[in-house]
Design an enzyme around this catalytic site. Structure first.
Site: not given
Ligand code: GLN
Ligand code: ZN
Length: 748
Positions: A111, A419, A502, A680
């Site tokens: 960040k 997710s 975004c 990522h």
């Molecule tokens: N629970 C969210 C996911 O799995 C956490 C995402 C995050 O930490 N940015 O997408």
């Protein structure tokens, strides 16, 4: 002397997220490099035209970036990790560093200061030699000059901030070394007729020791010495400039920029120490970070004070406008809210108005900035709960034992962060539902079907703690903001988070409360399909607050407590319905930390308290998880511990296990899942990489507390690579389970 206006950090993504679209088309092989280049030129030209059209005097350039402006500098300076050097095509190399390739993991991403923008960390080694491979600012300058006849001001991240982003340990050595490339850039710029350049130096607002300050000033002396034509400005933001007196008088530059929105101390310092006669003062008066309309009267008062100290004033934005969406035009929000909002283009308008008012001595246009959306019930509850100590009982060791027996989990339990892939079909179903092409029932059936598939897949892979997949969520903050009261959601208010990604920050404009369940239905449905525990996953109060635009009429902590109380209601309902593990994600926990040390403790007091408000009332058997990622956690590990979560999953792979250093110093004796692979990048992690991380981790962390999981959620990935990666991950857990009996582990 009449004031002028300038801006910087104008949103790069385009009014309709054009950049995202072309980037993703290029990565998917749908358009060529030439087409990508053409689209990027259009964006550069259009953005500059927009700025000019609004009457801004000094137009910025070098504002475009294909992925990240820090990575741009690394490529310009030939700071290229060895593993990518063999890639010949420069743009391919650039994207490879950002996103990884099949055989080389991406560079770390983290960040940018206390914001939700992420940059790619330069990999500077002790033997790195800086060298100019390309003068990108010059290229953009020439493009704007030849196409539009604009003489622009290139904006470049300054040497100190660049090195700070690279996390170098020895500033003296590298500041000295890096002067040559900055000088090289300036020389070419000056020779090409560039009249002014802005160096962004937000790192100058941090608490720095005297030695570093001295080195930074020396570095600037060396960089600027050979030049007498080109004007160099240093821009600081996100807080007040540190060591004000010394910096403003000694920095050998033409002007210094200050953030008067988030750096209130700047004004105190100016009043106390004055301002040098030979420099320009760039007054950052319209916010680059919050969406609330500028109060003209207040700014005029400020300018009046400033003019006592200097006549040479340039009006500007307080910090890069990248934190704001492009415009409020076409947003369908309540009129009383719209009238108090201002995004990037509206900031340009505000600057133009302020300039006219000041230069022509006019009265500012009348403004009605009042807004009141209160629920007295909420403030009453907040004042009651925030007084309590909120300690969970019994203490961790005892409750963890109970939980693990209850959950019947093996050693090295595996889980994911929440997710699962958001496929094209899912996005289509969502869009269809939004415009009424399918009914609510059809949409919910679609989601349930996705949940069912996800549960089946996870069982097949052999994960121990399952998740429902978060298919109903567009975004982890927006989803909750839509359900809770007190938030407004924009239609097109996109802000870049990293690369092509975004987010649309919701706007908190009133008291927050919960009038209906948030995730109960989906979680219970998932749990009904399996005997394994399914986690209920909520976004935490600090993250919801941090990734929204907060109202300004009450303190941030109060907003956090309001959100926390609403989430606590959901937690209690989940527990009552039989959910045994509840995860409260707090990826923005670190990001919210103030940049000045003096303000840090107060922040953690309320941040920790809000987390505890959410979780304090659950039974000992209910296991509370939290998750954090893509920030530097090492120096706040003790604060994280105070949140008193039973298990934390934390990113480690992208930063090559940097977090482990923290555990050498601090004994973290609660449940912890170290992220074993980076989500990522589309590459499938190999067993060895993950084994290495686990091996290093269990030297420092008790194996009975150790969990295995990816770095973060998997929503941006495809199913194929997700399944392959998770299979490997589960395999790693099995290997360790086998090699570790009792408390002893033999080699895997
Ligand atoms: N629970 C969210 C996911 O799995 C956490 C995402 C995050 O930490 N940015 O997408
Ligand atoms: Zn995460």
């Amino acid at each position: 002397m009449p004031v002028k206006t300038t801006v910087f950090g104008y949103p790069k993504i385009g009014p309709q997220r054009e950049l995202k679209k072309v980037l993703e088309s290029y990565w998917n092989g749908k358009i060529s490099q030439a087409e990508l280049m053409e689209a990027s030129e259009n964006l550069i030209l259009n953005n500059a035209k927009t700025i000019a059209k609004h009457g801004i005097d000094i137009i910025p350039s070098n504002e475009f970036s294909f992925y990240d402006f820090i990575l741009d500098l690394s490529l310009m300076f030939n700071v290229i990790p060895e593993r990518f050097r063999k890639i010949e095509n420069p743009l391919e190399k650039y994207f490879a560093i950002a996103r990884g390739t099949a055989d080389a993991p991406a560079s770390e991403m983290t960040k940018w200061f206390n914001t939700n923008y992420h940059y790619i960390v330069p990999e500077i080694e002790s033997n790195t030699e800086f060298e100019i491979t390309e003068n990108k600012p010059l290229k953009e300058y020439e493009l704007l000059k030849s196409s539009l006849n604009f003489k622009t001001k290139p904006v470049i991240t300054g040497p100190f901030t660049y090195l700070y982003c690279a996390k170098v340990a020895d500033y003296a050595y590298f500041l000295d070394k890096i002067t040559s490339v900055y000088r090289g850039l300036l020389k070419e710029l000056e020779e090409s007729g560039v009249e002014e350049v802005q160096f962004d130096e937000p790192a100058m607002v941090l608490d720095l020791d005297n030695k570093t300050m001295r080195e930074v000033i020396d570095c600037y002396k060396k960089i600027t010495k050979p030049f007498n034509k080109i004007k160099i400005y240093v821009q600081t933001y996100y807080e007040a400039l540190s060591e004000y007196e010394r910096m403003v008088y000694e920095l050998p530059v033409h002007g210094i920029g200050f953030d008067f929105v988030d750096g209130k101390e700047n004004l105190e310092n100016i009043s106390k120490f004055g301002f040098p006669k030979d420099k320009f003062l760039i007054a950052g008066v319209v916010s680059g970070r919050d969406p609330w309309r500028t109060d003209f009267k207040e700014i005029l008062k400020l300018i009046e004070i400033l003019t006592k100290f200097t006549e040479k004033i340039i009006l500007s934005n307080s910090c890069p406008l990248i934190h704001l969406p492009v415009t409020i035009k076409n947003e369908h929000l309540p009129e009383e809210l719209l009238k108090v909002l201002s995004f990037a283009n509206e900031r340009l308008e505000e600057l133009a108005i302020l300039k006219t008012v000041i230069n022509e001595g006019k009265e500012p246009p009348l403004q009605d900035l009042s807004m009141k959306f209160v629920n007295l019930n909420v403030s009453e509850k907040v004042s009651q709960i925030s007084q309590k100590t909120l300690q969970r009982k019994p203490e961790f060791a005892e409750r963890y034992k109970k939980q693990m027996e209850n959950l019947k989990l093996p050693l090295f339990p595996t889980t994911t962060i929440g997710s699962f892939p958001q496929t094209t079909e899912l996005r289509k179903a969502r869009a269809d539902y939004k415009v009424g092409r399918i009914s609510l029932e059809e949409y919910e059936n679609f989601i349930n079907n996705e949940i069912k598939k996800a549960i089946e897949i996870q069982e097949k892979i052999g994960l121990d703690v399952l998740v429902h997949g978060e298919f109903e969520r567009t975004d982890m903050v927006e989803f909750f903001a839509e359900k809770l009261q007190g938030f407004a959601i924009t239609k097109n208010g996109w802000v870049q988070s990293y690369g092509s990604r975004c987010v649309r920050p919701p706007i908190i404009y009133g008291d927050v409360w919960r009038d209906k369940p948030l995730i109960l239905k989906e979680t219970l449905y998932a749990q009904s399909l399996t005997k394994k525990p399914v986690k209920g996953i909520l976004t935490g109060p600090v993250t919801i607050l941090q990734w929204s635009y907060p109202r300004k009429d009450i303190p941030k902590e109060e907003i956090a407590y309001q959100i926390a109380l609403a989430l606590n209601e959901e937690v209690m309902e989940l527990e009552k319905a039989g959910i045994k593990i509840i995860q409260i994600d707090e990826p923005a926990f670190r990001e919210g930390m103030p940049l000045k040390k003096a303000k840090v403790n107060q922040y953690f007091d309320w941040a920790i308290k809000s987390f505890r408000i959410v979780t304090h009332s659950v039974k000992p058997e209910t296991q509370i998880h939290t998750h954090m990622c893509y920030s530097d956690f090492n120096d706040i590990i003790e604060k994280i511990y105070e949140m008193d979560a039973d298990v934390i999953s934390i990113e480690a792979s992208r930063s090559r296990g940097e977090i482990l250093k923290a555990f050498e110093k601090f004994k973290y004796d609660r449940g912890i899942g170290i992220g074993v692979y980076d989500i990522h990048s589309p590459r499938v992690p190999q067993l060895e990489e993950m084994i290495e991380i686990v091996e290093r981790s269990i030297k420092l962390i008790d194996i009975s507390l150790f969990w295995i999981n990816p770095d973060c959620g998997l929503k941006t990935r495809g199913w194929q690579e997700t399944i392959a990666s998770l299979k490997n991950m589960v395999m790693v857990a099995l290997l360790f389970r086998e090699s570790c009996r009792g408390t002893q582990c033999s080699k895997v």
